[in-house]
Write a protein that holds these residues in place. Structure first.
Motif, PDB file in Angstrom:
ATOM      1  N   ILE A   6       0.841  -1.202   0.000  1.00 57.96           N
ATOM      2  CA  ILE A   6       0.000   0.000   0.000  1.00 57.96           C
ATOM      3  C   ILE A   6       0.874   1.249   0.000  1.00 57.96           C
ATOM      4  O   ILE A   6       0.658   2.184  -0.774  1.00 57.96           O
ATOM      5  CB  ILE A   6      -0.962  -0.004   1.214  1.00 57.96           C
ATOM      6  CG1 ILE A   6      -1.998  -1.123   1.067  1.00 57.96           C
ATOM      7  CG2 ILE A   6      -1.644   1.353   1.376  1.00 57.96           C
ATOM      8  CD1 ILE A   6      -2.826  -1.370   2.303  1.00 57.96           C
ATOM      9  N   LEU A   7       1.880   1.249   0.861  1.00 57.22           N
ATOM     10  CA  LEU A   7       2.787   2.395   0.940  1.00 57.22           C
ATOM     11  C   LEU A   7       3.563   2.566  -0.360  1.00 57.22           C
ATOM     12  O   LEU A   7       3.750   3.693  -0.839  1.00 57.22           O
ATOM     13  CB  LEU A   7       3.738   2.226   2.122  1.00 57.22           C
ATOM     14  CG  LEU A   7       3.070   2.257   3.507  1.00 57.22           C
ATOM     15  CD1 LEU A   7       4.082   1.911   4.583  1.00 57.22           C
ATOM     16  CD2 LEU A   7       2.417   3.603   3.772  1.00 57.22           C
ATOM     17  N   ARG A   8       3.997   1.476  -0.952  1.00 51.99           N
ATOM     18  CA  ARG A   8       4.730   1.556  -2.223  1.00 51.99           C
ATOM     19  C   ARG A   8       3.836   2.098  -3.336  1.00 51.99           C
ATOM     20  O   ARG A   8       4.287   2.857  -4.189  1.00 51.99           O
ATOM     21  CB  ARG A   8       5.292   0.192  -2.601  1.00 51.99           C
ATOM     22  CG  ARG A   8       6.504  -0.174  -1.772  1.00 51.99           C
ATOM     23  CD  ARG A   8       7.042  -1.513  -2.160  1.00 51.99           C
ATOM     24  NE  ARG A   8       8.312  -1.771  -1.474  1.00 51.99           N
ATOM     25  CZ  ARG A   8       8.873  -2.950  -1.388  1.00 51.99           C
ATOM     26  NH1 ARG A   8       8.291  -4.007  -1.939  1.00 51.99           N
ATOM     27  NH2 ARG A   8      10.020  -3.094  -0.752  1.00 51.99           N
ATOM     28  N   LYS A   9       2.573   1.731  -3.338  1.00 47.44           N
ATOM     29  CA  LYS A   9       1.643   2.252  -4.340  1.00 47.44           C
ATOM     30  C   LYS A   9       1.460   3.763  -4.164  1.00 47.44           C
ATOM     31  O   LYS A   9       1.368   4.505  -5.139  1.00 47.44           O
ATOM     32  CB  LYS A   9       0.309   1.519  -4.274  1.00 47.44           C
ATOM     33  CG  LYS A   9       0.370   0.126  -4.869  1.00 47.44           C
ATOM     34  CD  LYS A   9      -1.005  -0.413  -5.162  1.00 47.44           C
ATOM     35  CE  LYS A   9      -0.941  -1.803  -5.738  1.00 47.44           C
ATOM     36  NZ  LYS A   9      -0.353  -1.877  -7.054  1.00 47.44           N
ATOM     37  N   GLU A  10       1.403   4.206  -2.923  1.00 48.82           N
ATOM     38  CA  GLU A  10       1.308   5.646  -2.661  1.00 48.82           C
ATOM     39  C   GLU A  10       2.546   6.367  -3.187  1.00 48.82           C
ATOM     40  O   GLU A  10       2.439   7.452  -3.784  1.00 48.82           O
ATOM     41  CB  GLU A  10       1.140   5.905  -1.161  1.00 48.82           C
ATOM     42  CG  GLU A  10      -0.246   5.593  -0.648  1.00 48.82           C
ATOM     43  CD  GLU A  10      -0.423   5.971   0.805  1.00 48.82           C
ATOM     44  OE1 GLU A  10       0.005   7.083   1.196  1.00 48.82           O
ATOM     45  OE2 GLU A  10      -0.988   5.157   1.547  1.00 48.82           O
ATOM     46  N   ILE A  11       3.712   5.786  -2.965  1.00 48.72           N
ATOM     47  CA  ILE A  11       4.955   6.377  -3.473  1.00 48.72           C
ATOM     48  C   ILE A  11       4.947   6.406  -4.998  1.00 48.72           C
ATOM     49  O   ILE A  11       5.362   7.386  -5.611  1.00 48.72           O
ATOM     50  CB  ILE A  11       6.189   5.636  -2.918  1.00 48.72           C
ATOM     51  CG1 ILE A  11       6.395   6.031  -1.457  1.00 48.72           C
ATOM     52  CG2 ILE A  11       7.443   5.943  -3.750  1.00 48.72           C
ATOM     53  CD1 ILE A  11       7.539   5.347  -0.751  1.00 48.72           C
ATOM     54  N   ILE A  14       2.908   9.340  -6.086  1.00 54.78           N
ATOM     55  CA  ILE A  14       3.658  10.577  -5.852  1.00 54.78           C
ATOM     56  C   ILE A  14       4.766  10.726  -6.886  1.00 54.78           C
ATOM     57  O   ILE A  14       4.987  11.824  -7.414  1.00 54.78           O
ATOM     58  CB  ILE A  14       4.218  10.615  -4.409  1.00 54.78           C
ATOM     59  CG1 ILE A  14       3.060  10.744  -3.418  1.00 54.78           C
ATOM     60  CG2 ILE A  14       5.233  11.751  -4.245  1.00 54.78           C
ATOM     61  CD1 ILE A  14       3.453  10.515  -1.974  1.00 54.78           C
ATOM     62  N   ASP A  15       5.459   9.641  -7.211  1.00 49.53           N
ATOM     63  CA  ASP A  15       6.530   9.690  -8.212  1.00 49.53           C
ATOM     64  C   ASP A  15       5.988  10.130  -9.573  1.00 49.53           C
ATOM     65  O   ASP A  15       6.627  10.915 -10.285  1.00 49.53           O
ATOM     66  CB  ASP A  15       7.245   8.349  -8.329  1.00 49.53           C
ATOM     67  CG  ASP A  15       8.148   8.066  -7.141  1.00 49.53           C
ATOM     68  OD1 ASP A  15       8.419   8.991  -6.349  1.00 49.53           O
ATOM     69  OD2 ASP A  15       8.587   6.904  -7.009  1.00 49.53           O
ATOM     70  N   GLU A  16       4.806   9.651  -9.944  1.00 45.96           N
ATOM     71  CA  GLU A  16       4.186  10.084 -11.195  1.00 45.96           C
ATOM     72  C   GLU A  16       3.916  11.587 -11.168  1.00 45.96           C
ATOM     73  O   GLU A  16       4.131  12.287 -12.166  1.00 45.96           O
ATOM     74  CB  GLU A  16       2.886   9.319 -11.447  1.00 45.96           C
ATOM     75  CG  GLU A  16       3.102   7.866 -11.833  1.00 45.96           C
ATOM     76  CD  GLU A  16       1.796   7.106 -11.989  1.00 45.96           C
ATOM     77  OE1 GLU A  16       0.730   7.736 -12.146  1.00 45.96           O
ATOM     78  OE2 GLU A  16       1.845   5.859 -11.964  1.00 45.96           O
ATOM     79  N   GLU A  20       5.648  14.677 -13.570  1.00 43.58           N
ATOM     80  CA  GLU A  20       4.874  15.718 -14.249  1.00 43.58           C
ATOM     81  C   GLU A  20       5.347  17.115 -13.831  1.00 43.58           C
ATOM     82  O   GLU A  20       5.549  17.989 -14.671  1.00 43.58           O
ATOM     83  CB  GLU A  20       3.391  15.536 -13.927  1.00 43.58           C
ATOM     84  CG  GLU A  20       2.487  16.487 -14.670  1.00 43.58           C
ATOM     85  CD  GLU A  20       1.017  16.235 -14.377  1.00 43.58           C
ATOM     86  OE1 GLU A  20       0.266  17.227 -14.381  1.00 43.58           O
ATOM     87  OE2 GLU A  20       0.623  15.073 -14.141  1.00 43.58           O
ATOM     88  N   LEU A  21       5.555  17.310 -12.547  1.00 42.43           N
ATOM     89  CA  LEU A  21       6.027  18.602 -12.049  1.00 42.43           C
ATOM     90  C   LEU A  21       7.452  18.897 -12.513  1.00 42.43           C
ATOM     91  O   LEU A  21       7.783  20.043 -12.835  1.00 42.43           O
ATOM     92  CB  LEU A  21       5.946  18.644 -10.521  1.00 42.43           C
ATOM     93  CG  LEU A  21       4.529  18.673  -9.952  1.00 42.43           C
ATOM     94  CD1 LEU A  21       4.560  18.489  -8.442  1.00 42.43           C
ATOM     95  CD2 LEU A  21       3.799  19.947 -10.336  1.00 42.43           C
ATOM     96  N   PHE A  22       8.289  17.863 -12.570  1.00 45.25           N
ATOM     97  CA  PHE A  22       9.652  18.031 -13.050  1.00 45.25           C
ATOM     98  C   PHE A  22       9.647  18.525 -14.496  1.00 45.25           C
ATOM     99  O   PHE A  22      10.370  19.461 -14.848  1.00 45.25           O
ATOM    100  CB  PHE A  22      10.417  16.704 -12.938  1.00 45.25           C
ATOM    101  CG  PHE A  22      11.794  16.750 -13.520  1.00 45.25           C
ATOM    102  CD1 PHE A  22      12.831  17.337 -12.829  1.00 45.25           C
ATOM    103  CD2 PHE A  22      12.045  16.213 -14.784  1.00 45.25           C
ATOM    104  CE1 PHE A  22      14.110  17.388 -13.374  1.00 45.25           C
ATOM    105  CE2 PHE A  22      13.315  16.262 -15.336  1.00 45.25           C
ATOM    106  CZ  PHE A  22      14.351  16.852 -14.624  1.00 45.25           C
TER     107      PHE A  22
END
Length: 93
Positions: A6-11, A14-16, A20-22
């Motif tokens: 679950i935590l890895r999916k949240e990360i 966030i990485d996606e 996009e922001l990068f």
């Protein structure tokens, strides 16, 4: 689902968002580099970089992360400068 997954999916989510922001930030850095080239300005603006870092740290809720945030932002700004330098050099060629 296991807590770790679950935590890895949240990360992953966030990485996606970070990607996009990068991309958006790099597009803006390119535009800024173009303006700096037109105006004969230097790429490095150390006062601006210090202000950006100070402002970001001021917004940080967990001040224990200040050093990591500063390192992250310095790396990001280094990438911005590199892409600006590349564009300026490419325009001169």
């Amino acid at each position: 689902m296991e807590e770790l997954e679950i935590l890895r999916k949240e990360i992953d989510i966030i990485d996606e968002q970070l990607v996009e922001l990068f991309e958006k930030r790099m597009e803006l850095a390119i535009k800024i580099g173009d303006i700096k080239k037109q105006k004969g300005m230097q790429i490095l603006d150390s006062q601006r970089e210090k202000a950006v870092i100070k402002n970001a740290i001021a917004h940080l809720k967990n001040k224990d992360l200040s050093d990591e945030l500063e390192a992250f932002l310095r790396n990001l700004m280094d990438s911005s400068k590199k892409i600006q330098q590349y564009r300026i050099k490419k325009a001169e060629d």
